[in-house]
Design a protein around this motif. Structure first.
Motif, PDB file in Angstrom:
ATOM      1  N   ASN A1754      34.712  37.529  50.381  1.00 36.23           N
ATOM      2  CA  ASN A1754      35.539  37.926  49.235  1.00 36.23           C
ATOM      3  C   ASN A1754      35.496  39.437  49.069  1.00 36.23           C
ATOM      4  O   ASN A1754      34.623  40.109  49.596  1.00 36.23           O
ATOM      5  N   THR A1755      36.466  39.926  48.258  1.00 35.11           N
ATOM      6  CA  THR A1755      36.341  41.310  47.781  1.00 35.11           C
ATOM      7  C   THR A1755      36.431  41.252  46.271  1.00 35.11           C
ATOM      8  O   THR A1755      36.890  40.250  45.698  1.00 35.11           O
ATOM      9  N   ASP A1756      36.012  42.368  45.665  1.00 39.57           N
ATOM     10  CA  ASP A1756      36.094  42.409  44.203  1.00 39.57           C
ATOM     11  C   ASP A1756      36.267  43.868  43.779  1.00 39.57           C
ATOM     12  O   ASP A1756      35.860  44.794  44.485  1.00 39.57           O
ATOM     13  N   GLU A1757      36.850  44.021  42.618  1.00 40.07           N
ATOM     14  CA  GLU A1757      37.016  45.350  42.009  1.00 40.07           C
ATOM     15  C   GLU A1757      37.675  46.333  42.948  1.00 40.07           C
ATOM     16  O   GLU A1757      37.325  47.509  42.964  1.00 40.07           O
ATOM     17  N   VAL A1758      38.592  45.835  43.761  1.00 41.73           N
ATOM     18  CA  VAL A1758      39.323  46.750  44.631  1.00 41.73           C
ATOM     19  C   VAL A1758      40.339  47.508  43.777  1.00 41.73           C
ATOM     20  O   VAL A1758      40.959  46.921  42.892  1.00 41.73           O
ATOM     21  N   VAL A1759      40.496  48.827  44.045  1.00 37.03           N
ATOM     22  CA  VAL A1759      41.465  49.582  43.228  1.00 37.03           C
ATOM     23  C   VAL A1759      42.853  49.037  43.492  1.00 37.03           C
ATOM     24  O   VAL A1759      43.181  48.622  44.606  1.00 37.03           O
ATOM     25  N   LEU A1760      43.663  49.068  42.451  1.00 35.66           N
ATOM     26  CA  LEU A1760      45.020  48.524  42.569  1.00 35.66           C
ATOM     27  C   LEU A1760      45.977  49.680  42.804  1.00 35.66           C
ATOM     28  O   LEU A1760      46.010  50.632  42.042  1.00 35.66           O
ATOM     29  N   GLU A1761      46.757  49.565  43.880  1.00 35.29           N
ATOM     30  CA  GLU A1761      47.581  50.695  44.303  1.00 35.29           C
ATOM     31  C   GLU A1761      49.048  50.538  43.901  1.00 35.29           C
ATOM     32  O   GLU A1761      49.682  51.505  43.544  1.00 35.29           O
ATOM     33  N   ASP A1762      49.592  49.309  44.026  1.00 34.75           N
ATOM     34  CA  ASP A1762      51.051  49.163  43.882  1.00 34.75           C
ATOM     35  C   ASP A1762      51.450  48.891  42.430  1.00 34.75           C
ATOM     36  O   ASP A1762      50.720  48.244  41.685  1.00 34.75           O
ATOM     37  N   ASP A1763      52.633  49.353  42.056  1.00 38.23           N
ATOM     38  CA  ASP A1763      53.196  49.032  40.729  1.00 38.23           C
ATOM     39  C   ASP A1763      54.184  47.890  40.916  1.00 38.23           C
ATOM     40  O   ASP A1763      54.989  47.914  41.856  1.00 38.23           O
ATOM     41  N   ASP A1764      54.110  46.939  40.011  1.00 37.02           N
ATOM     42  CA  ASP A1764      55.023  45.791  40.145  1.00 37.02           C
ATOM     43  C   ASP A1764      56.469  46.226  39.884  1.00 37.02           C
ATOM     44  O   ASP A1764      56.749  47.058  39.031  1.00 37.02           O
ATOM     45  N   PHE A1765      57.368  45.600  40.635  1.00 34.92           N
ATOM     46  CA  PHE A1765      58.781  45.957  40.621  1.00 34.92           C
ATOM     47  C   PHE A1765      59.386  45.790  39.233  1.00 34.92           C
ATOM     48  O   PHE A1765      60.104  46.628  38.737  1.00 34.92           O
ATOM     49  N   PHE A1766      59.039  44.648  38.607  1.00 42.67           N
ATOM     50  CA  PHE A1766      59.648  44.351  37.299  1.00 42.67           C
ATOM     51  C   PHE A1766      58.763  44.772  36.166  1.00 42.67           C
ATOM     52  O   PHE A1766      59.173  45.470  35.255  1.00 42.67           O
ATOM     53  N   THR A1767      57.518  44.327  36.243  1.00 40.68           N
ATOM     54  CA  THR A1767      56.687  44.472  35.046  1.00 40.68           C
ATOM     55  C   THR A1767      55.925  45.781  35.027  1.00 40.68           C
ATOM     56  O   THR A1767      55.286  46.108  34.045  1.00 40.68           O
ATOM     57  N   GLY A1768      55.954  46.528  36.160  1.00 37.64           N
ATOM     58  CA  GLY A1768      55.211  47.785  36.178  1.00 37.64           C
ATOM     59  C   GLY A1768      53.717  47.563  36.255  1.00 37.64           C
ATOM     60  O   GLY A1768      52.936  48.466  36.010  1.00 37.64           O
ATOM     61  N   GLU A1769      53.322  46.354  36.588  1.00 38.28           N
ATOM     62  CA  GLU A1769      51.898  46.046  36.637  1.00 38.28           C
ATOM     63  C   GLU A1769      51.274  46.574  37.908  1.00 38.28           C
ATOM     64  O   GLU A1769      51.928  46.683  38.925  1.00 38.28           O
ATOM     65  N   LYS A1770      49.940  46.874  37.844  1.00 37.97           N
ATOM     66  CA  LYS A1770      49.201  47.305  39.028  1.00 37.97           C
ATOM     67  C   LYS A1770      48.738  46.065  39.789  1.00 37.97           C
ATOM     68  O   LYS A1770      48.254  45.122  39.174  1.00 37.97           O
ATOM     69  N   SER A1771      48.904  46.135  41.089  1.00 36.90           N
ATOM     70  CA  SER A1771      48.345  45.052  41.889  1.00 36.90           C
ATOM     71  C   SER A1771      48.108  45.597  43.289  1.00 36.90           C
ATOM     72  O   SER A1771      48.480  46.732  43.587  1.00 36.90           O
ATOM     73  N   SER A1772      47.446  44.815  44.147  1.00 35.47           N
ATOM     74  CA  SER A1772      47.245  45.247  45.530  1.00 35.47           C
ATOM     75  C   SER A1772      47.393  44.059  46.448  1.00 35.47           C
ATOM     76  O   SER A1772      47.015  42.951  46.090  1.00 35.47           O
ATOM     77  N   ASP A1789      41.666  42.503  61.833  1.00 35.15           N
ATOM     78  CA  ASP A1789      42.100  42.497  60.435  1.00 35.15           C
ATOM     79  C   ASP A1789      42.081  41.070  59.905  1.00 35.15           C
ATOM     80  O   ASP A1789      42.380  40.118  60.633  1.00 35.15           O
ATOM     81  N   THR A1790      41.779  40.930  58.622  1.00 33.66           N
ATOM     82  CA  THR A1790      41.926  39.608  57.982  1.00 33.66           C
ATOM     83  C   THR A1790      43.393  39.402  57.653  1.00 33.66           C
ATOM     84  O   THR A1790      44.220  40.299  57.875  1.00 33.66           O
ATOM     85  N   ASP A1791      43.712  38.210  57.119  1.00 33.65           N
ATOM     86  CA  ASP A1791      45.077  38.056  56.597  1.00 33.65           C
ATOM     87  C   ASP A1791      45.169  38.783  55.261  1.00 33.65           C
ATOM     88  O   ASP A1791      44.173  39.276  54.750  1.00 33.65           O
ATOM     89  N   VAL A1792      46.370  38.829  54.703  1.00 31.96           N
ATOM     90  CA  VAL A1792      46.552  39.623  53.481  1.00 31.96           C
ATOM     91  C   VAL A1792      46.420  38.718  52.271  1.00 31.96           C
ATOM     92  O   VAL A1792      47.010  37.631  52.222  1.00 31.96           O
ATOM     93  N   HIS A1793      45.634  39.190  51.317  1.00 29.12           N
ATOM     94  CA  HIS A1793      45.589  38.508  50.022  1.00 29.12           C
ATOM     95  C   HIS A1793      46.610  39.225  49.158  1.00 29.12           C
ATOM     96  O   HIS A1793      46.366  40.312  48.663  1.00 29.12           O
ATOM     97  N   TYR A1794      47.801  38.579  48.997  1.00 27.82           N
ATOM     98  CA  TYR A1794      48.897  39.267  48.299  1.00 27.82           C
ATOM     99  C   TYR A1794      48.660  39.286  46.815  1.00 27.82           C
ATOM    100  O   TYR A1794      48.151  38.336  46.231  1.00 27.82           O
ATOM    101  N   HIS A1795      49.086  40.373  46.257  1.00 27.75           N
ATOM    102  CA  HIS A1795      49.248  40.463  44.826  1.00 27.75           C
ATOM    103  C   HIS A1795      48.000  40.159  44.051  1.00 27.75           C
ATOM    104  O   HIS A1795      48.020  39.349  43.142  1.00 27.75           O
ATOM    105  N   SER A1796      46.929  40.802  44.457  1.00 27.65           N
ATOM    106  CA  SER A1796      45.714  40.637  43.671  1.00 27.65           C
ATOM    107  C   SER A1796      45.852  41.547  42.480  1.00 27.65           C
ATOM    108  O   SER A1796      46.109  42.746  42.617  1.00 27.65           O
TER     109      SER A1796
END
Length: 2011
Positions: A1754-1772, A1789-1796
């Motif tokens: 697992n990972t935890d407390e990863v910094v969130l880089e992307d802004d959500d398209f609609f809601t402006g929310e931070k996610s990674s 590489d592992t697979d991608v955990h989308y939209h954490s």
């Protein structure tokens, strides 16, 4: 001892007033009482007493000043009285009445009466004189009535002795007839380079035979105490009166003996740089490359992909052939470039700069494993950009670099503690601006042809200056230049050049150059270097670099302009300038920048700005200076200049330069401030009716032309006779004398110190007694000198110095000298007999510091040049620094050559003076010079030899103020010079034969004579007296007695064709006898002394001679001592050296051991076939037998021969012994092959053991034989020996404790392995279970042993660093203590052995009873020598010596050739020298064989067949041979005809290859005894290149007593990795050694004990075989005896242990520069003995295959880089990438955990990393091709590091890097149990966290932090990752396979990820629910609550009315 001054009266004072007197001596002052209201006489009548510890020097001064006293204001000086204490020292009592002088040195009427007494030690005045301490070196009259006690040194004889005083004989010297002192001369320097007149020692009465020959130490001390007034003998000190090289003269200064300019000559240099790795590079996901630049050469490392901590380990070498100045100013620049490829140059991350000089000044000329800090030159506001770890080394020819031994690097991860910065530079360097202000220049030379100018002038009438100057400044690899000032000789710039660099800069020098701008190419006019160390001070009270505004003078080629100037280099600053070029007014300032300031321009480009102009006077007030010179003699003029008239021209700046000085007349007057005018005129008129206008005094700067006359074939002289021409020059300079005065005072102190230190070294070298007393005297003088400087410079603080640098320098000089004075005082107290050498080293540091401080960076007056002009052409020159000529009223401030006669040797300018041309003297001048202010010039003639009349220039007849144009001497004395030329030794080989035909030519004034030519020798004994008659010397008799001119002796080689070759030169001063003196002791006859001969700057032998100059009185030559002695008939009319002077001879026998000849090269293309060796010493000699066929057997069949010869009793006068090898050809011809001169026979002199010696050696110092017979037959016990008998009746345990008391006698050595193991196990129990248990035998191999040994070696080196000094001190102690006298050399040898033994004991890797305390597994070790075995065992010359045979030179160009290149072969043999008859103890010994003389018991030298087994372990730091900066090395071995090339096993692209091979070769000694092990570079095409080779002489090893055939292992074992290699078992070896050394033993028994001679050894008595069975054995105890063989009396010596030696590889094309190192060892087994076993297997360890399985949970407390398209929310969109270092291309590489949205990610993903690992080196081994074009794979070794990175996946743009962590698999932080406990500290290493190793733990799981750098370059936590690491070997992995990612087998379950990770448009509502609820849940809950409340309220309101109505109505 004391000086008493009785100040009586001062009379003829003016006016009334209070008077006070101040009396000063040696910097210590006393004041008298104040006499109030005195009229014209002040009656002081006061006594002052100075107790003095060191004898008063006759040049010391007493100063008395008389003041008008004032209570309120400062006292006003009336006048000063100064007195040189010469008379006082001579007569011990003087009364003087004399006038005082005022400030300006003018005499005033006031006079003073004073009485001075000098009191000797025991109260009676003059009872002993300091000559008794150390030979009286001053030229004193021997007082007739002076009584002297007997001296402390041989050679002083009492003339009369007070009754009842006991007489002491000097230390046992046997005096022979005539009582000449045959041994040491009293305190005379035997090897001094130059003797300037001295007193000779007294004659000695013959010693009575019954007197003891050894003076007891205690007696000496009593005597010393009595003489030294009851002082402790350890505190007596000797002053400089007895300086061994004292310059007694007051009127002559010392000539400089070294002639050739050394600067500017190109040399070979090699800069080697290893770039190991980089860390913490700023930037994300970069591909870094390191660029290494040295000067203009660039090299690049390979590129490492996507990492900011790349590992390179690449080695670069740069070779240069330039002069040292150019080399040390080159800049080394390391820069890291990011993403460079073929098309783009990449972007600079950061760089680091340092000059080569900084590296060269480091200890060992290198930085090893240091971290360079990178900074960005274009953005100075940003911080550091990362670190590069590297090694940097600079090697010049002949430097050898000790590279620390390469082994496992573990402890250098501490970056801050290992920065690449010199000592004392702070790690946090700041940016600073360097402002170089260029104001103006003057006196520039003409730089263009005047042709066009003349045309222009003719037509237009304009006259232009022919130079277009500009200034260019170079600093730290950058350069800036000012504007060009068109046609101006005095350009004005007022500009500043600004550099920006880190401070303190790592570049020492700044170069300022005036250049002439030209259309074609610009040329340098002059160059000046500013040394930043001299204009700043980094101490706590230091100051930033600052300079000026001050004038600096530039020197270069002569000023006449030619299109092609052959001396143009001189203008570039290479070599010594031969003429003044210009002077430049400049300033320098430094400002530290505040980088946080936003207005700051952040680039470091060089800028040029306008500077504020400065006033005329700021560089000092212009004053008129006056330079006077008188030419007293001009001789030794080279014959090429002999046919045309010669003049000498003296210039200072451009003044006096008539040929090519200024292009227009110089201004006669200085520029003056208005208002200055009248004052100056006043001064000029007032001084003794001088000419009213300075302009009348025209300068005369050159002597009238004169034709030279012939002296002899080579030289001419100018016949000045009694008329000496003079020159004088007026010049104007800014008055900055104070700077020069301070420098002069320090120079004086330094000169005195240097002279004293030379004395002490001399005394140690010639083994004089009491060098420590002289050293104390030196330190005393030093502290007095420092005090004097303080008092003189304190006065100076009043005058405000002109520039900031002057003020700061003065402060720092005062501080430095004050502390130096204190240190000198404390040191003086610490000087004891055994610490002399250490303290001497410390004093050398003082000397360097003084010289450094005395060098004034701000010039004022330019240097003075003296040119010899022949036919108006400049031929040769001399340059004298103006400060040396500067006059001051204070004696210490005066320059050392001011008002003295200086002997100058003129030399050729520039490159012409290099090499042999620079050795010939162009002319020798005796020149008197004086430079000072015009107004002080009253005394400018005071130092000339007296007795002259001045001849004025015609115009100034009436004015006595005019300087003379010539001097006419009325007085002349006639002398006879006798030169006693006895012998020379170690001369230069001038002929191709390797010999010379030397003769000596002696020059005195204008006469010269030659000795006879002696053919074919390098050590001629001329034994000839040369007599020069009718020498006319001008001046007063007494002065000539004290200051005779010097004698020049030149040695030449006579050639049948052409002229004689110059071989060297030396100077001497004759001993003078006036007509009225008797020719009797103590001064006459003179004694022979050694004079050092120089050839250019190199020493070229010694001359043994004596010189006396005898005045011919009125009665003619009849008064001279008769020239007695036979005129040798067979030698023609040659007079030998008379009897009183020549040394006393005794009969000696020289025995020669002839062993064989080796490696003879061809002579004249013919091979040597029948060689013979001729030995010659002092005219006698012996020839060896002839070798009939050199190829078949190069050994001699007759081993020992002898001859008898008469040698001087004094060993220091022994002539050298010559060894010559000739080849006998047909018809009785023979040709010389080569020769060798043994310069000192001392080490071959046999000294019998001293029986009568008192109980000095009661300690168990068993007297050893001299080295030659180190182990000859058994000698009877000498009486002094104490037998430590260890018989078994004493219980052993008790005995052991007894022995421990005396560490030097290892009587019982107990080696009990079993107990040791038990001990260990006990200790082990307490250690953490983490530590490895006892290693399994089967696991261990030879490499385990090797690496364990290397660790031990490193440990020892570390311990030695702090204790190194003690060891040296101990050595010194052992060498200086011990019996003086005959036992000395043995004691020394013994001491050295003891010392070595101690070292080996401490280093014997923890065997014996002291098991190492370390938690190291118990592995048997071997000894790793970081150098050659030879250097550890004295070249194995214990009885067989190797003499290199040299050939002569074949051409002039070979002077630079090293000795290596001249070697034509080697002679093996030995010598033994002893007085006849043969000592009885030798001839009486059992088994004495007279045919072998002193060489008893040597083996036969018949040919013998040997199996040679060479083990090559590895090579390190090889010089790269291919263009890619690598090499493909393989081993080649040559021995005789065998040539093995291991070409197929080359190792691709490696500079540190591990070979691990053994080679067997059969050889037969002596024909094949030189083993060559070479490393070649394999090339696919073309021939293979030699990288380097090393040569080992196997024969010396084979026959050595140290038994170097097969190393003795530490323990005996019959199986396993430590198997015994020697075919002979320890017990057999021991028996053999005892038999050979005639030692009683070995007696084995009871079990576990053996007795050898009188030593008992114990040890284990059982051994285990392979099956674990125990058997009894004697081998362990036998081995224990062998390991302590050096303790066996008489026959013992250290045996070579099992070892690996490290040998430097050399390449003949690059002589003297190491090309890498090779680790190897050699075993040798005679073929007639049982055959040895199979060779050890040392093949390199194969890396072990492992598989690392990493599961990312697992990972935890990863910094969130992307802004959500609609809601402006931070996610990674998180994924994790991992790889092992060096395998970036295999990243997974592992697979991608989308939209954490929370930074949490779930993966359950497995990586698999297979890798090859070398456990011993903790490195992963990777083999891969470097590029597509590589022929084969290259092996890399890299640290095992796992990198995990977290990324944010993007669809359309590049993925974003979020953070990373790198885990070193050998030691990484243990993972945290939960994500909460996981903090950033785990990774930064700032907090100690428990470290684990995956190789021990095998399986680890936990949370680790992931970091990245933020904008401010600081680490921040960007996430946490939970991972599990599991390590398996390849076999385990095969048995238990798993799938990659989540695949079969053993698949991981799918992660349970929240649904949102489905893309929102697939399920909009779900995602909306998730978004809204997730984000706004609290808000929604609150709203809900609010709604409920509102609803309630509404319901309430709605229902209340009805309810109320109900209630009211009561319904």
């Amino acid at each position: 001892m004391a000086l008493l001054v009785h100040l009586k009266t001062v009379s003829e004072l003016r006016g009334r007033g209070d008077r006070i007197a101040k009396v000063t001596f040696r910097g210590q002052s006393f004041y008298s009482r104040v006499l109030e209201n005195c009229e014209d006489v002040a009656d002081f009548d006061e006594m002052f007493r100075w107790p003095v510890a060191s004898t008063i020097d006759r040049n010391e001064m007493l100063e008395i000043q008389v003041f008008n006293y004032s209570k309120v204001f400062s006292n006003k000086l009336i006048g000063t009285f100064r007195m040189v204490l010469q008379k006082v020292v001579e007569e011990n009592h003087v009364e003087v009445t004399d006038m005082l002088i005022d400030d300006n040195n003018a005499i005033i009427k006031t006079s003073l009466c004073v009485e001075v007494r000098y009191q000797g030690t025991d109260g009676t005045v003059g009872s002993w004189d300091d000559g008794d301490f150390l030979g009286d070196e001053s030229l004193q009259e021997e007082e007739k009535d002076s009584q002297e006690t007997d001296g402390l040194l041989p050679g002083s004889r009492p003339s009369s002795r007070p009754p009842g005083e006991k007489s002491f004989r000097s230390k046992g010297r046997e005096k022979t007839k005539g009582g000449r002192d045959g041994e040491h001369k009293a305190g005379r320097s035997v090897f001094s380079a130059m003797k300037l007149g001295k007193n000779r020692s007294h004659k000695e009465e013959p010693q009575r035979p019954d007197e003891p020959a050894v003076l007891e130490m205690e007696d000496l001390d009593h005597l010393a105490i009595r003489l030294a007034d009851g002082l402790d003998p350890d505190s007596v000190s000797l002053a400089s009166v007895t300086a061994l090289t004292t310059n007694v003269s007051n009127k002559r200064s010392k000539p400089d003996i070294k002639m050739e300019p050394s600067a500017g000559r190109p040399m070979d240099y090699q800069v080697s740089i290893t770039v190991i790795e980089a860390r913490q590079l700023v930037g994300l996901n970069m591909d870094p490359v390191v660029c290494v630049e040295v000067g203009d050469d660039k090299k690049y490392t390979s590129m490492k992909e996507s990492t900011n901590c790349p590992y390179y380990n690449e080695y670069f070498v740069f070779d240069f052939h330039v002069s040292p100045d150019v080399m040390f100013d080159k800049i080394i620049k390391l820069s890291v470039i990011h993403s460079k490829n073929l098309l783009r140059s990449g972007t600079l991350v950061g760089s680091f700069k340092m000059d080569v000089g900084t590296v060269y000044s480091q200890p060992e000329h290198q930085f090893h494993h240091k971290w360079a800090i990178l900074s960005d030159p274009d953005d100075i506001s940003s911080g550091l950009k990362g670190y590069v770890k590297c090694d940097v080394a600079v090697v010049g020819k002949g430097d050898n670099i000790k590279t620390p031994h390469k082994a496992n690097e573990t402890d250098e991860d501490d970056i801050e503690g290992n920065l690449l910065l010199p000592e004392g530079v702070p790690p946090e360097r700041q940016w600073a601006r360097f402002y170089v202000k260029i104001y103006r220049a003057e006196g520039l030379p003409r730089m263009n042809t005047s042709l066009m100018a003349n045309v222009k002038k003719a037509f237009i009438g304009e006259n232009k200056d022919l130079v277009d100057p500009y200034v260019q400044v170079f600093f730290a690899g950058q350069k800036g230049k000012t504007s060009v000032q068109k046609s101006s000789y005095e350009p004005l710039w007022n500009e500043q050049v600004v550099f920006t660099d880190l401070f303190p800069p790592l570049c020492k020098r700044m170069k300022v150059q005036i250049r002439d701008s030209d259309k074609v190419n610009d040329v340098a006019i002059g160059t000046h270097f500013i040394d930043l160390r001299k204009i700043s001070n980094d101490g706590d009270k230091g100051f930033l670099p600052t300079l000026g505004p001050a004038w600096v003078n530039m020197y270069g080629s002569t000023r006449n302009y030619t299109l092609l100037d052959e001396h143009q280099d001189l203008n570039e600053g290479l070599g010594e300038g031969v003429s003044f070029r210009a002077r430049l007014l400049l300033g320098l300032a430094v400002e530290i920048l505040d980088t946080s300031n936003p207005e700051l321009t952040s680039s470091t480009e060089v800028q040029v700005e306008q500077a504020t102009p400065i006033s005329e006077s700021c560089a000092g007030k212009m004053e008129e200076f006056f330079l006077f010179g008188a030419f007293l003699e001009a001789s030794m003029i080279d014959r090429r200049n002999g046919d045309k008239p010669i003049t000498f021209e003296v210039t200072i700046g451009n003044y006096g330069n008539e040929v090519d000085g200024l292009a227009r007349p110089q201004r006669p007057r200085p520029r003056k401030e208005p208002g200055d005018e009248e004052e100056v005129d006043l001064i000029q008129n007032s001084s003794d009716d001088e000419a009213s206008d300075g302009g009348d005094l025209a300068s005369v700067s050159s002597t009238p032309p004169m034709r030279p006359q012939v002296t002899d074939r080579n030289y001419f002289h100018l016949p000045y006779l009694e008329r000496k021409p003079c020159i004088y020059i007026k010049s104007w300079w800014p008055d900055q004398r104070r700077r020069l005065y301070n420098a002069n005072i320090m120079d004086h102190i330094a000169d005195k110190l240097e002279e004293g230190l030379n004395d002490v070294q001399e005394m140690i070298k010639t083994e004089k007694s009491y060098p420590e007393r002289r050293l104390r005297g030196v330190l005393e003088e030093l502290s007095c000198g420092c005090c004097r400087f303080l008092s003189l410079a304190e006065k100076d603080q009043g005058h405000s110095p002109r520039t900031r640098l002057d003020r700061e320098r003065l402060k720092s000089c005062l501080r430095e000298l004050e502390s130096m004075g204190q240190q000198a005082r404390t040191l003086r107290a610490q000087v004891k007999r055994h610490t002399v050498r250490d303290k001497l080293r410390l004093c050398q540091n003082f000397l360097q510091k003084l010289r450094f401080l005395a060098d004034e960076p701000q010039h004022s007056i330019p240097d003075v040049f003296i040119w010899m002009m022949s036919n108006n052409k400049r031929v040769a020159y001399a340059r004298v620094p103006s400060k040396d000529l500067l006059f001051s009223i204070v004696e210490e401030e005066t320059g050392k050559d001011c008002a003295k006669v200086k002997t100058l040797f003129l030399k050729l300018p520039g490159k012409r003076g290099f090499g042999s041309a620079g050795w010939t003297v162009q002319a020798k001048l005796e020149l008197y010079m004086w430079l000072g202010l015009s107004k002080q010039r009253k005394d400018f003639l005071c130092g000339l030899p007296c007795g002259f009349e001045e001849v004025k220039a015609a115009q100034g007849l009436g004015l006595h103020a005019f300087p003379p144009v010539s001097l006419v001497y009325a007085k002349k004395q006639v002398f006879q010079l006798r030169a006693h030329m006895y012998q020379a030794r170690s001369l230069f080989a001038a002929d191709s034969s390797g010999l010379s035909d030397p003769f000596a030519r002696v020059f005195f004034i204008n006469q010269s004579q030659c000795t006879e030519v002696l053919n074919e020798t390098l050590c001629p004994t001329w034994d000839q007296m040369l007599v020069f008659d009718n020498l006319e010397l001008y001046g007063e008799a007494q002065e000539l007695r004290d200051d005779p001119p010097i004698i020049v002796i030149e040695i030449y080689d006579q050639d049948t064709m052409g002229k004689a070759d110059f071989m060297g030169r030396t100077f001497a001063k004759p001993l003078v006898k006036m007509a009225d003196e008797g020719y009797c002791p103590p001064r006459f006859p003179p004694q022979l002394e050694y004079y050092q001969i120089y050839r250019g700057n190199a020493t070229a032998g010694d001359l043994l001679a004596a010189f006396e100059l005898l005045q011919i009185g009125p009665s003619g030559k009849a008064d001279l001592p008769p020239i007695n002695g036979p005129v040798d008939m067979d030698r023609g009319p040659i007079m030998p050296v008379p009897v009183g002077i020549r040394p006393v001879l005794s009969k000696y026998r020289v025995e020669v051991l002839f062993w064989g000849l080796r490696d003879l090269k061809r002579v004249n293309l013919a091979q040597v076939d029948r060689p013979r060796v001729d030995i010659e010493c002092a005219g006698k000699g012996v020839q060896s037998s002839l070798i009939h066929n050199y190829k078949k057997n190069p050994n001699f069949n007759t081993l020992v021969k002898w001859f008898e010869v008469d040698l001087p009793e004094n060993e220091l006068l022994h002539p050298p012994l010559n060894i010559r090898v000739v080849d006998c050809r047909a018809f009785g011809r023979y040709t010389l092959v080569g020769s060798h001169a043994v310069s000192s026979l001392r080490r071959f002199i046999y000294r019998p053991p001293d029986r009568s010696a008192p109980s000095w050696n009661t300690t168990v110092r068993l007297l050893r034989r001299c080295r030659v017979l180190c182990n000859g037959g058994p000698s009877s016990h000498s009486t002094g020996e104490v037998v430590v008998n260890m018989e078994p009746e004493v219980p052993i345990k008790k005995l052991e404790t007894m022995v421990k008391l005396d560490a030097t006698s290892d009587a019982v050595v107990k080696v009990d392995v079993a107990e040791e193991e038990k001990e260990k196990k006990k200790k082990k129990g307490t250690v953490e279970e983490l530590d490895e248990e006892e290693p399994d035998e089967s696991m261990l191999d030879w490499w385990s042993k090797y690496f364990a040994s290397i660790d031990t070696m490193k440990e020892q080196l570390r311990q030695q660093e702090p204790s190194g000094i003690d060891l040296e001190e101990k050595d010194e102690m052992d060498n200086t203590e011990g019996l003086k006298g005959p036992v000395k050399s043995k004691e020394k040898a013994r001491a050295a052995k003891e010392e070595k033994k101690k070292k080996t004991q401490t280093s014997g890797s923890g065997q014996g009873s002291e098991a190492p305390e370390k938690k190291k597994p118990k592995i048997d070790e071997l000894k790793v020598y970081p150098k050659e075995l030879e250097s550890e065992f004295d070249n194995f010359e214990d009885w067989l010596h190797t003499f290199n045979l040299l050939r002569g030179k074949t051409g002039d160009d070979e002077d630079g050739s090293t000795e290596e290149e001249r070697i034509v072969g080697r002679f093996k043999g030995s010598l033994c020298v002893y007085k006849v008859p043969l000592p009885e103890d030798v001839s009486r010994e059992a088994g004495y064989d007279p045919t072998y003389g002193m060489f008893q018991g040597i083996p036969s030298n018949d040919p013998i067949n040997v199996l040679v087994r060479v083990y090559v372990v590895r090579a390190t730091d090889l010089h790269p041979a291919d263009i890619n900066g690598k090499a493909d090395p393989y081993i080649a071995i040559r021995l005789g005809k065998t040539d093995i090339r291991d070409k197929e096993n080359y190792i691709s692209k490696q500079l540190n290859p591990v070979f691990g091979k053994s080679f067997d070769i059969e050889a037969s000694f002596p024909m094949e005894s030189m083993l060559t092990v070479a490393v070649y570079d394999w090339d696919l095409v073309g021939t293979d290149d030699l990288i380097g080779e090393t040569k080992i002489d196997l024969e010396n090893r084979f026959y050595s007593k140290h038994r170097a055939t097969c190393g003795i292992a530490q323990t005996y074992s019959t199986h396993g990795y430590n198997i015994w290699r020697d075919p002979m078992k320890p017990s057999q070896i021991l028996t053999r050694l005892c038999k050979d050394g005639k030692v009683d033993g070995p007696h084995f028994g009871p079990p576990g004990r053996v007795k050898v001679a009188n030593r008992v050894f114990t040890g284990p008595s059982e051994i285990e075989d392979e099956n674990g069975q125990r058997k009894p054995t004697d081998e362990h105890v036998a081995l224990s005896a062998l390991r302590h063989w050096e303790d066996i009396p008489r026959a013992g010596c250290r045996l070579v242990p099992e070892h690996v030696e490290t040998r430097p590889l050399l390449n003949p094309d690059k002589p003297g520069i190491e090309q890498g190192r090779l680790e190897l060892w050699v075993d040798m087994f005679p073929m007639d003995m049982p055959a040895p076993g199979t060779p050890l297997d040392i093949s390199p360890r194969k890396p072990k295959k492992y598989e690392l399985r990493v599961i990312i949970w697992n990972t935890d407390e990863v910094v969130l880089e992307d802004d959500d398209f609609f809601t402006g929310e931070k996610s990674s969109d998180i994924f994790v990438r991992g790889w092992l270092k060096g395998q970036q291309e295999d990243k997974q590489d592992t697979d991608v955990h989308y939209h954490s949205l929370t930074g949490e990610g779930n993966f359950n993903w497995r990586y698999l990393f297979p890798f090859d690992y070398l456990a011993a080196e903790e490195k992963i081994v990777i083999s891969k091709k470097e590029s597509m074009f590589s022929w084969d794979e290259t092996e890399y070794k890299i640290p095992a590091r796992l990198t995990l990175q977290i990324w944010d996946a993007d669809h359309f743009s590049a993925d974003d890097f979020l953070g990373a962590i790198e885990l070193d698999l050998n030691r990484f932080p243990r993972g945290a149990k939960t994500a909460k406990q996981c903090t950033m500290d785990m990774a930064t290493g700032e907090v100690d966290v428990p470290l684990v190793s995956i190789f021990k733990q095998k399986r680890v799981k936990g949370w680790w932090p992931v970091l990245a750098r933020n904008e401010n370059d600081e680490f921040e936590l960007t996430g946490k990752v939970e991972a599990e690491l599991h390590l398996l070997t390849a076999e385990e992995a095969e048995k238990n396979p798993v799938g990659l990612a989540r695949n079969e087998p053993d698949p991981l379950e799918k992660p349970n990820r929240p649904d949102t990770s489905f893309i929102w448009f697939l399920n909009p509502l779900k995602s909306a629910r998730y978004f809204l609820w997730h984000t706004y849940r609290w808000l929604l809950l609150k709203l809900l609550l609010l709604l409920l409340l509102l609803l309630l309220l509404a319901l309430f309101l709605y229902s209340v009315p009805g309810y109320l109505v109900k209630k009211i109505l009561g319904a």
